[in-house]
Design a protein around this motif. Structure first.
Motif, PDB file in Angstrom:
ATOM      1  N   GLU A  38       0.821  -1.212   0.000  1.00 37.46           N
ATOM      2  CA  GLU A  38       0.000   0.000   0.000  1.00 37.46           C
ATOM      3  C   GLU A  38       0.856   1.264   0.000  1.00 37.46           C
ATOM      4  N   GLU A  39       1.863   1.290   0.851  1.00 35.95           N
ATOM      5  CA  GLU A  39       2.719   2.480   0.948  1.00 35.95           C
ATOM      6  C   GLU A  39       3.461   2.747  -0.354  1.00 35.95           C
ATOM      7  N   LEU A  40       4.089   1.708  -0.889  1.00 36.25           N
ATOM      8  CA  LEU A  40       4.884   1.921  -2.099  1.00 36.25           C
ATOM      9  C   LEU A  40       4.013   2.132  -3.333  1.00 36.25           C
ATOM     10  N   TYR A  41       2.837   1.511  -3.361  1.00 35.16           N
ATOM     11  CA  TYR A  41       1.944   1.721  -4.501  1.00 35.16           C
ATOM     12  C   TYR A  41       1.545   3.197  -4.608  1.00 35.16           C
ATOM     13  N   GLU A  42       1.265   3.812  -3.467  1.00 33.23           N
ATOM     14  CA  GLU A  42       0.927   5.238  -3.475  1.00 33.23           C
ATOM     15  C   GLU A  42       2.080   6.068  -4.038  1.00 33.23           C
ATOM     16  N   GLY A  65       5.428 -11.682   1.048  1.00 35.62           N
ATOM     17  CA  GLY A  65       6.397 -10.636   0.765  1.00 35.62           C
ATOM     18  C   GLY A  65       6.821 -10.639  -0.693  1.00 35.62           C
ATOM     19  N   PHE A  66       7.076 -11.828  -1.242  1.00 34.22           N
ATOM     20  CA  PHE A  66       7.445 -11.916  -2.655  1.00 34.22           C
ATOM     21  C   PHE A  66       6.300 -11.472  -3.552  1.00 34.22           C
ATOM     22  N   GLN A  67       5.076 -11.840  -3.187  1.00 32.99           N
ATOM     23  CA  GLN A  67       3.903 -11.424  -3.959  1.00 32.99           C
ATOM     24  C   GLN A  67       3.803  -9.895  -4.000  1.00 32.99           C
ATOM     25  N   ALA A  68       3.974  -9.252  -2.851  1.00 34.02           N
ATOM     26  CA  ALA A  68       3.917  -7.794  -2.780  1.00 34.02           C
ATOM     27  C   ALA A  68       5.021  -7.162  -3.625  1.00 34.02           C
ATOM     28  N   LEU A  69       6.234  -7.693  -3.510  1.00 36.71           N
ATOM     29  CA  LEU A  69       7.357  -7.150  -4.282  1.00 36.71           C
ATOM     30  C   LEU A  69       7.123  -7.284  -5.778  1.00 36.71           C
ATOM     31  N   LEU A  70       6.630  -8.434  -6.203  1.00 37.73           N
ATOM     32  CA  LEU A  70       6.397  -8.654  -7.624  1.00 37.73           C
ATOM     33  C   LEU A  70       5.308  -7.731  -8.153  1.00 37.73           C
ATOM     34  N   SER A  71       4.261  -7.553  -7.393  1.00 34.54           N
ATOM     35  CA  SER A  71       3.186  -6.645  -7.784  1.00 34.54           C
ATOM     36  C   SER A  71       3.701  -5.208  -7.913  1.00 34.54           C
ATOM     37  N   LEU A  72       4.496  -4.777  -6.944  1.00 32.46           N
ATOM     38  CA  LEU A  72       5.072  -3.427  -6.984  1.00 32.46           C
ATOM     39  C   LEU A  72       6.023  -3.256  -8.158  1.00 32.46           C
ATOM     40  N   ASP A  75       3.933  -2.819 -11.299  1.00 33.24           N
ATOM     41  CA  ASP A  75       3.341  -1.473 -11.330  1.00 33.24           C
ATOM     42  C   ASP A  75       4.383  -0.414 -11.671  1.00 33.24           C
ATOM     43  N   ALA A  76       5.561  -0.536 -11.092  1.00 27.39           N
ATOM     44  CA  ALA A  76       6.633   0.428 -11.368  1.00 27.39           C
ATOM     45  C   ALA A  76       7.062   0.355 -12.837  1.00 27.39           C
ATOM     46  N   LYS A  77       7.252  -0.841 -13.336  1.00 33.89           N
ATOM     47  CA  LYS A  77       7.689  -0.993 -14.731  1.00 33.89           C
ATOM     48  C   LYS A  77       6.660  -0.431 -15.704  1.00 33.89           C
ATOM     49  N   LEU A  78       5.362  -0.604 -15.395  1.00 29.71           N
ATOM     50  CA  LEU A  78       4.312  -0.064 -16.267  1.00 29.71           C
ATOM     51  C   LEU A  78       4.366   1.457 -16.331  1.00 29.71           C
ATOM     52  N   HIS A  80       7.267   3.023 -16.066  1.00 30.70           N
ATOM     53  CA  HIS A  80       8.654   3.294 -16.446  1.00 30.70           C
ATOM     54  C   HIS A  80       9.466   3.848 -15.281  1.00 30.70           C
ATOM     55  N   ILE A  81       9.199   3.317 -14.092  1.00 34.43           N
ATOM     56  CA  ILE A  81       9.930   3.691 -12.887  1.00 34.43           C
ATOM     57  C   ILE A  81      10.885   2.561 -12.541  1.00 34.43           C
ATOM     58  N   GLU A  82      12.129   2.912 -12.327  1.00 32.99           N
ATOM     59  CA  GLU A  82      13.124   1.920 -11.920  1.00 32.99           C
ATOM     60  C   GLU A  82      12.813   1.465 -10.494  1.00 32.99           C
ATOM     61  N   PHE A  83      12.731   0.134 -10.276  1.00 31.38           N
ATOM     62  CA  PHE A  83      12.460  -0.442  -8.956  1.00 31.38           C
ATOM     63  C   PHE A  83      13.614  -1.373  -8.627  1.00 31.38           C
ATOM     64  N   VAL A  84      14.389  -1.025  -7.600  1.00 33.98           N
ATOM     65  CA  VAL A  84      15.640  -1.715  -7.297  1.00 33.98           C
ATOM     66  C   VAL A  84      15.606  -2.249  -5.866  1.00 33.98           C
ATOM     67  N   ILE A  85      16.123  -3.463  -5.693  1.00 43.75           N
ATOM     68  CA  ILE A  85      16.339  -4.030  -4.360  1.00 43.75           C
ATOM     69  C   ILE A  85      17.763  -3.649  -3.966  1.00 43.75           C
ATOM     70  N   LEU A  86      17.882  -2.948  -2.857  1.00 43.56           N
ATOM     71  CA  LEU A  86      19.168  -2.414  -2.420  1.00 43.56           C
ATOM     72  C   LEU A  86      19.661  -3.155  -1.182  1.00 43.56           C
ATOM     73  N   ASN A  87      20.925  -3.498  -1.172  1.00 44.36           N
ATOM     74  CA  ASN A  87      21.613  -4.055   0.005  1.00 44.36           C
ATOM     75  C   ASN A  87      21.010  -5.356   0.544  1.00 44.36           C
ATOM     76  N   ALA A  88      20.562  -6.241  -0.338  1.00 45.69           N
ATOM     77  CA  ALA A  88      20.053  -7.540   0.115  1.00 45.69           C
ATOM     78  C   ALA A  88      21.237  -8.408   0.539  1.00 45.69           C
ATOM     79  N   ASN A  89      21.148  -9.005   1.734  1.00 46.95           N
ATOM     80  CA  ASN A  89      22.236  -9.865   2.198  1.00 46.95           C
ATOM     81  C   ASN A  89      22.186 -11.221   1.485  1.00 46.95           C
ATOM     82  N   ASN A  90      23.183 -12.061   1.727  1.00 51.76           N
ATOM     83  CA  ASN A  90      23.268 -13.356   1.048  1.00 51.76           C
ATOM     84  C   ASN A  90      22.061 -14.237   1.314  1.00 51.76           C
ATOM     85  N   GLN A  91      21.566 -14.229   2.536  1.00 48.86           N
ATOM     86  CA  GLN A  91      20.410 -15.056   2.897  1.00 48.86           C
ATOM     87  C   GLN A  91      19.175 -14.644   2.082  1.00 48.86           C
ATOM     88  N   VAL A  92      18.941 -13.358   1.953  1.00 50.85           N
ATOM     89  CA  VAL A  92      17.809 -12.855   1.173  1.00 50.85           C
ATOM     90  C   VAL A  92      18.020 -13.135  -0.307  1.00 50.85           C
TER      91      VAL A  92
END
Length: 110
Positions: A38-42, A65-72, A75-78, A80-92
């Motif tokens: 909800e927050e990021l979609y806005e 969590g993966f479902q939310a990320l994929l949906s976002l 939406d971002a790609k539609l 033309h907004i760059e959507f980047v995962i930043l600083n994900a550790n090895n486990q993630v």
């Protein structure tokens, strides 16, 4: 640099990059995935900038969590907004690999 405090995320905007970082949690799960979406979609609806989601401190993601990320991401790609995962550790990163989303998302490290 401007900082905005929200429910699940803190935001910093610097130039054309909006960085969202998690506050008070170490996992993206069913308990907070809906709020994240909800927050990021806005922001995606309003922004014409790059959105970096900072995973510093996050060590677990469940299917909600993966479902939310994929949906976002879609939406971002539609818009033309760059959507980047930043600083994900090895486990993630291994979790992204496990669900075969490692090639979908862009990953960066600061």
């Amino acid at each position: 640099m401007k900082t905005i405090n929200r429910n699940i995320l803190n935001y910093q905007k610097e130039g054309q990059i909006l960085t969202a970082s998690f506050c008070s949690t170490n996992k993206l799960s069913i308990q907070n995935a809906c709020n994240l979406e909800e927050e990021l979609y806005e922001l995606i609806k309003r922004e014409e900038t790059s959105i970096y989601l900072d995973f510093t401190g996050i060590d677990f993601i469940d299917s909600s969590g993966f479902q939310a990320l994929l949906s976002l991401y879609i939406d971002a790609k539609l818009k033309h907004i760059e959507f980047v995962i930043l600083n994900a550790n090895n486990q993630v990163r291994e979790l992204f690999d496990l669900v075969k989303l490692n090639t979908v998302f862009d990953f960066k490290y600061k």
